[in-house]
Every structure is written in C-alpha cells, then in structure tokens.
Design a protein around this motif. Structure first.
Motif, PDB file in Angstrom:
ATOM      1  N   PHE A  79       5.611  11.828  -4.433  1.00  0.00           N
ATOM      2  CA  PHE A  79       5.566  13.096  -5.158  1.00  0.00           C
ATOM      3  C   PHE A  79       4.419  13.037  -6.160  1.00  0.00           C
ATOM      4  CE2 PHE A  79       9.871  13.132  -3.576  1.00  0.00           C
ATOM      5  CZ  PHE A  79      10.160  14.480  -3.371  1.00  0.00           C
ATOM      6  N   ASP A  80       3.594  14.052  -6.152  1.00  0.00           N
ATOM      7  CA  ASP A  80       2.534  14.216  -7.150  1.00  0.00           C
ATOM      8  C   ASP A  80       2.372  15.732  -7.334  1.00  0.00           C
ATOM      9  OD1 ASP A  80       0.423  14.130  -8.864  1.00  0.00           O
ATOM     10  OD2 ASP A  80      -0.935  13.023  -7.538  1.00  0.00           O
ATOM     11  N   VAL A  81       3.125  16.286  -8.270  1.00  0.00           N
ATOM     12  CA  VAL A  81       3.212  17.741  -8.397  1.00  0.00           C
ATOM     13  C   VAL A  81       2.861  18.188  -9.809  1.00  0.00           C
ATOM     14  CG1 VAL A  81       4.916  17.988  -6.563  1.00  0.00           C
ATOM     15  CG2 VAL A  81       5.684  17.594  -8.900  1.00  0.00           C
ATOM     16  N   ASP A  82       2.308  19.390  -9.887  1.00  0.00           N
ATOM     17  CA  ASP A  82       1.987  20.020 -11.164  1.00  0.00           C
ATOM     18  C   ASP A  82       3.262  20.649 -11.733  1.00  0.00           C
ATOM     19  OD1 ASP A  82       1.057  21.469 -13.299  1.00  0.00           O
ATOM     20  OD2 ASP A  82      -0.405  22.640 -12.154  1.00  0.00           O
ATOM     21  N   VAL A  83       3.666  20.189 -12.902  1.00  0.00           N
ATOM     22  CA  VAL A  83       4.895  20.698 -13.524  1.00  0.00           C
ATOM     23  C   VAL A  83       4.603  21.343 -14.874  1.00  0.00           C
ATOM     24  CG1 VAL A  83       6.391  19.047 -12.337  1.00  0.00           C
ATOM     25  CG2 VAL A  83       5.350  18.418 -14.530  1.00  0.00           C
ATOM     26  N   SER A  84       3.341  21.689 -15.111  1.00  0.00           N
ATOM     27  CA  SER A  84       2.944  22.210 -16.423  1.00  0.00           C
ATOM     28  C   SER A  84       3.605  23.537 -16.763  1.00  0.00           C
ATOM     29  CB  SER A  84       1.420  22.360 -16.474  1.00  0.00           C
ATOM     30  OG  SER A  84       0.962  23.235 -15.457  1.00  0.00           O
ATOM     31  N   ALA A  85       4.053  24.270 -15.757  1.00  0.00           N
ATOM     32  CA  ALA A  85       4.644  25.587 -16.014  1.00  0.00           C
ATOM     33  C   ALA A  85       6.141  25.523 -16.297  1.00  0.00           C
ATOM     34  CB  ALA A  85       4.382  26.512 -14.826  1.00  0.00           C
ATOM     35  N   TYR A  86       6.727  24.331 -16.284  1.00  0.00           N
ATOM     36  CA  TYR A  86       8.184  24.214 -16.395  1.00  0.00           C
ATOM     37  C   TYR A  86       8.579  23.415 -17.635  1.00  0.00           C
ATOM     38  CZ  TYR A  86       7.322  25.350 -11.520  1.00  0.00           C
ATOM     39  OH  TYR A  86       6.847  25.932 -10.365  1.00  0.00           O
ATOM     40  N   THR A  87       9.747  23.755 -18.153  1.00  0.00           N
ATOM     41  CA  THR A  87      10.283  23.035 -19.313  1.00  0.00           C
ATOM     42  C   THR A  87      11.293  21.981 -18.899  1.00  0.00           C
ATOM     43  OG1 THR A  87       9.977  24.990 -20.711  1.00  0.00           O
ATOM     44  CG2 THR A  87      11.496  23.302 -21.512  1.00  0.00           C
ATOM     45  N   VAL A  88      12.202  22.332 -17.990  1.00  0.00           N
ATOM     46  CA  VAL A  88      13.236  21.406 -17.530  1.00  0.00           C
ATOM     47  C   VAL A  88      13.023  21.112 -16.052  1.00  0.00           C
ATOM     48  CG1 VAL A  88      15.707  21.043 -17.217  1.00  0.00           C
ATOM     49  CG2 VAL A  88      14.881  22.261 -19.237  1.00  0.00           C
ATOM     50  N   LEU A  89      12.904  19.829 -15.742  1.00  0.00           N
ATOM     51  CA  LEU A  89      12.754  19.384 -14.351  1.00  0.00           C
ATOM     52  C   LEU A  89      14.082  18.822 -13.859  1.00  0.00           C
ATOM     53  CD1 LEU A  89       9.395  17.405 -14.677  1.00  0.00           C
ATOM     54  CD2 LEU A  89       9.706  19.830 -14.161  1.00  0.00           C
ATOM     55  N   GLU A  90      14.346  19.029 -12.589  1.00  0.00           N
ATOM     56  CA  GLU A  90      15.527  18.443 -11.959  1.00  0.00           C
ATOM     57  C   GLU A  90      15.084  17.606 -10.763  1.00  0.00           C
ATOM     58  OE1 GLU A  90      18.328  21.451 -10.901  1.00  0.00           O
ATOM     59  OE2 GLU A  90      19.010  21.747 -12.966  1.00  0.00           O
ATOM     60  N   LEU A  91      15.536  16.353 -10.759  1.00  0.00           N
ATOM     61  CA  LEU A  91      15.270  15.449  -9.637  1.00  0.00           C
ATOM     62  C   LEU A  91      16.574  15.319  -8.852  1.00  0.00           C
ATOM     63  CD1 LEU A  91      13.313  12.667 -11.604  1.00  0.00           C
ATOM     64  CD2 LEU A  91      12.480  14.878 -10.742  1.00  0.00           C
ATOM     65  N   ARG A  92      16.568  15.869  -7.656  1.00  0.00           N
ATOM     66  CA  ARG A  92      17.800  15.918  -6.866  1.00  0.00           C
ATOM     67  C   ARG A  92      17.653  15.052  -5.620  1.00  0.00           C
ATOM     68  NH1 ARG A  92      17.845  20.935  -6.136  1.00  0.00           N
ATOM     69  NH2 ARG A  92      17.171  21.023  -3.950  1.00  0.00           N
ATOM     70  N   SER A  93      18.664  14.248  -5.364  1.00  0.00           N
ATOM     71  CA  SER A  93      18.683  13.400  -4.161  1.00  0.00           C
ATOM     72  C   SER A  93      20.009  13.605  -3.434  1.00  0.00           C
ATOM     73  CB  SER A  93      18.508  11.924  -4.525  1.00  0.00           C
ATOM     74  OG  SER A  93      19.533  11.497  -5.411  1.00  0.00           O
ATOM     75  N   THR A  94      19.915  13.716  -2.103  1.00  0.00           N
ATOM     76  CA  THR A  94      21.100  13.959  -1.281  1.00  0.00           C
ATOM     77  C   THR A  94      21.039  13.079  -0.042  1.00  0.00           C
ATOM     78  OG1 THR A  94      21.054  16.286  -1.979  1.00  0.00           O
ATOM     79  CG2 THR A  94      22.483  15.711  -0.118  1.00  0.00           C
ATOM     80  N   VAL A  95      22.088  12.272   0.175  1.00  0.00           N
ATOM     81  CA  VAL A  95      22.164  11.472   1.397  1.00  0.00           C
ATOM     82  C   VAL A  95      22.537  12.409   2.546  1.00  0.00           C
ATOM     83  CG1 VAL A  95      23.286   9.546   2.556  1.00  0.00           C
ATOM     84  CG2 VAL A  95      22.838   9.421   0.087  1.00  0.00           C
ATOM     85  N   ILE A  96      21.640  12.523   3.508  1.00  0.00           N
ATOM     86  CA  ILE A  96      21.850  13.434   4.638  1.00  0.00           C
ATOM     87  C   ILE A  96      22.602  12.757   5.772  1.00  0.00           C
ATOM     88  CG2 ILE A  96      20.694  14.920   6.329  1.00  0.00           C
ATOM     89  CD1 ILE A  96      20.487  15.864   3.443  1.00  0.00           C
ATOM     90  N   ALA A  97      22.257  11.503   6.021  1.00  0.00           N
ATOM     91  CA  ALA A  97      22.910  10.760   7.112  1.00  0.00           C
ATOM     92  C   ALA A  97      22.975   9.287   6.750  1.00  0.00           C
ATOM     93  CB  ALA A  97      22.148  10.955   8.420  1.00  0.00           C
ATOM     94  N   SER A  98      24.144   8.694   6.932  1.00  0.00           N
ATOM     95  CA  SER A  98      24.302   7.263   6.676  1.00  0.00           C
ATOM     96  C   SER A  98      25.616   6.771   7.274  1.00  0.00           C
ATOM     97  CB  SER A  98      24.284   6.980   5.167  1.00  0.00           C
ATOM     98  OG  SER A  98      24.468   5.598   4.923  1.00  0.00           O
ATOM     99  N   LYS A  99      25.571   5.603   7.895  1.00  0.00           N
ATOM    100  CA  LYS A  99      26.778   4.996   8.465  1.00  0.00           C
ATOM    101  C   LYS A  99      27.433   4.050   7.482  1.00  0.00           C
ATOM    102  CE  LYS A  99      25.155   5.305  13.260  1.00  0.00           C
ATOM    103  NZ  LYS A  99      24.800   4.540  14.487  1.00  0.00           N
ATOM    104  N   ILE A 100      26.781   3.854   6.355  1.00  0.00           N
ATOM    105  CA  ILE A 100      27.338   2.976   5.327  1.00  0.00           C
ATOM    106  C   ILE A 100      27.451   3.754   4.027  1.00  0.00           C
ATOM    107  CG2 ILE A 100      26.343   0.921   6.409  1.00  0.00           C
ATOM    108  CD1 ILE A 100      24.210   0.941   4.211  1.00  0.00           C
ATOM    109  N   SER A 101      28.254   3.236   3.134  1.00  0.00           N
ATOM    110  CA  SER A 101      28.400   3.853   1.816  1.00  0.00           C
ATOM    111  C   SER A 101      27.553   3.083   0.806  1.00  0.00           C
ATOM    112  CB  SER A 101      29.876   3.850   1.398  1.00  0.00           C
ATOM    113  OG  SER A 101      30.369   2.522   1.337  1.00  0.00           O
ATOM    114  N   GLY A 102      27.420   3.674  -0.353  1.00  0.00           N
ATOM    115  CA  GLY A 102      26.699   2.969  -1.415  1.00  0.00           C
ATOM    116  C   GLY A 102      25.196   2.994  -1.266  1.00  0.00           C
ATOM    117  N   VAL A 103      24.635   4.104  -0.786  1.00  0.00           N
ATOM    118  CA  VAL A 103      23.180   4.235  -0.638  1.00  0.00           C
ATOM    119  C   VAL A 103      22.584   4.715  -1.958  1.00  0.00           C
ATOM    120  CG1 VAL A 103      21.308   5.409   0.565  1.00  0.00           C
ATOM    121  CG2 VAL A 103      23.361   4.693   1.824  1.00  0.00           C
ATOM    122  N   TYR A 104      21.715   3.892  -2.532  1.00  0.00           N
ATOM    123  CA  TYR A 104      21.032   4.269  -3.768  1.00  0.00           C
ATOM    124  C   TYR A 104      19.737   5.016  -3.431  1.00  0.00           C
ATOM    125  CZ  TYR A 104      24.012   1.481  -6.842  1.00  0.00           C
ATOM    126  OH  TYR A 104      25.083   0.979  -7.554  1.00  0.00           O
ATOM    127  N   ALA A 105      19.633   6.229  -3.934  1.00  0.00           N
ATOM    128  CA  ALA A 105      18.389   6.990  -3.808  1.00  0.00           C
ATOM    129  C   ALA A 105      17.570   6.747  -5.069  1.00  0.00           C
ATOM    130  CB  ALA A 105      18.681   8.474  -3.633  1.00  0.00           C
TER     131      ALA A 105
END
Length: 302
Positions: free
Chosen positions: A254-280
């Motif tokens: 990720f290399d994005v221009d965020v100058s126009a924003y005050t609050v950023l949100e970093l969202r991660s979602t496990v889409i597919a996994s056969k095991i638990s405990g996946v750290y994003a």
C-alpha cells in the motif's frame, strides 16, 4: 478661401494618406491581416485559464484554489484582450461641393494605456504564481505543505503513535509485532487478534497534519497453507481508498495519498482459511510527509 465665404470645412491634422470619392465612403474591416476564427481565439483564451485551474488544484490541494488561480488568469486575459492594437478609424469632412474626404488613421492605438496594461497583466500573473506557490507549501492540503518543526523526511510508524491516535475497533487490541512477510522481515508492524473467516478487524488511525501518505506491506505469515486468503482495505473518513488481497508469500503493498482524510481505517478480513488463528499484519505500516522517504520492509530492507 477663408472661413468667411460660407464654406463648410474641416481640418484633419494628421500625416496619413487621403482618398477622395463622391458620396459616402464605404466602411469595412481595417487593414492588417485576417482575423483568427472564433474557435481558435476561444481555444487560445481557454488554454491558459484551464492550465491555471489545474495548477491551482494540484499544488493547492483543493479545487477552490484552482478556481481562484483561473479567475486571476481570466482577468489578465481580458485585460490583455482589451489592450490589443485597434484597427483604423475613419474621419470624414464634408465640403461645399458635396465631395467627401475620407481620412483613415492607420496608426496603432492601445485601448488600455499601452505599457500600463501590459504591466498590469504581468503583475496579475506574477501575483497568481506567488499565491499558488505559497498555498502549496504553507496551507494545509497543499501539495508540499509541511507544518513548521516537523520532519520533512522521516516517517512515523503506526506502532509508535500515541494511544489516542490509534485504536482497535470492537474486540481486541492493536498489537505491536514483527513477522516475515513475503521473504522480508517487517519488524515494526501492527496487527490484531485473529478473527473468524468473514469477520473484519479494523484499526483506526487519526492522521496529524503534515502526514500525506500511508505505506505498508500487508500480508500473512509465509508458512501458512497456500489457500489462505486475507483481504486488506484502507478507508478514509468512511470512503474506501484502496483494497488488496494477499496470500502466503504473496503480500500486497500500500502506498496511498491520505492527505484529504482525517481518520483512516485499516481493515483486514480472512476470506478463506482451513485453520484458525490467522494474523493479518500491516507490515512496517507508516505515515509519511509529502517528501518523506519510507523505511523498513516496504523498501526491501529487513
């Protein structure tokens, strides 16, 4: 023959050519070349105005500054247009014998006062340029704006932000971690407790003035099963800025221009996994000023 013999006469005190004819002299466009078509003149007028609008918007960081820059150039164009050389002017004098003498003035006249008009245009363009330069460096949102006293090169890692600037949404805490992602050691990273498949984890970041870019190498551990998939997304003030999908040994940058924003949100979602405990993991996630140089695994460093 003098003025007392009843003749109507006029005297034109100029040294230009004269032509005599019976009856009224026909009038027509002054000599000096053909006029440009209206479309060409409109284009020549629009180009500098649009260029000023683009420069003001890009360097000022706001279309309002673009509109102001364009309006200044428009005034200059109108002033310059009013000061172009004028055409010939016909002066007529009727005599007693009903003959008409037509004298055409072929000298050039500048309607706005000659050098004064040109100087006014130059000053408007100069002031416009100085204003855009000032806005781009000294006004928040400008392309090269950096607050006084702040570093112009050093990034700030999210893991080093104060607690009031970074927090986890929902359950869990923002964890500082280090992990090998895509063969690179990202030692200054942030993550959250693993979530079930399909449930998003979100970290919010309050951006300080002066930071204009967000950079990170997002991914999951290299030793996870290859069919594990995690989606990463960055939003600013509830508007999505970027979205990427990562798998083991295939992180996303990720290399994005965020100058126009005050609050950023970093969202991660496990889409597919056969095991638990996946750290994003947001590897070496950092905020940079306009001319800042990134460091860490995002540049290939270990």
């Amino acid at each position: 023959m003098g003025p007392g013999d009843g003749q109507s006469w006029a005297h034109v005190d100029i040294g230009t050519e004269q032509a005599e004819s019976r009856g009224p002299s026909p009038t027509g466009p002054p000599a000096g070349g053909r006029k440009r078509p209206r479309t060409v003149r409109a284009a020549l007028t629009a180009v500098p105005i649009l260029a000023a609008f683009a420069a003001g918007t890009v360097f000022g960081g706001d279309w309002t500054w673009g509109g102001f820059a364009a309006s200044m150039v428009l005034v200059a164009v109108l002033l310059l247009h009013g000061g172009r050389p004028a055409g010939g002017t016909a002066v007529q004098a009727a005599g007693r014998d009903n003959r008409t003498t037509t004298t055409r003035i072929s000298n050039v006249r500048v309607n706005t006062g000659g050098a004064t008009g040109v100087l006014g245009v130059a000053l408007i363009v100069l002031i416009d340029g100085l204003l855009v330069a000032h806005v781009s460096t000294s006004v928040p949102g400008g392309l090269y704006y950096s607050p006084a006293g702040s570093s112009t090169t050093s990034p700030t890692f999210l893991r080093d932000l104060d607690e009031d600037k970074i927090r986890a949404v929902g359950s869990g805490l923002v964890e500082k971690t280090g992990m090998q992602i895509g063969g690179r050691q990202c030692a200054r990273s942030v993550t959250q407790q693993p979530a079930p498949v399909g449930l998003a984890r979100t970290i919010t970041v309050t951006r300080d003035e002066g930071f204009q870019r967000f950079k990170a190498r997002a991914g999951i551990a290299d030793d996870l099963p290859s069919d594990t998939t995690v989606e990463f997304a960055v939003t600013g003030d509830d508007r999505e800025v970027a979205r990427r999908t990562a798998t083991p040994r295939s992180p996303v940058d990720f290399d994005v221009d965020v100058s126009a924003y005050t609050v950023l949100e970093l969202r991660s979602t496990v889409i597919a996994s056969k095991i638990s405990g996946v750290y994003a993991v947001w590897g070496d996630a950092q905020l940079l000023p306009a001319r800042g140089a990134p460091v860490g695994c995002v540049t290939g460093e270990s």
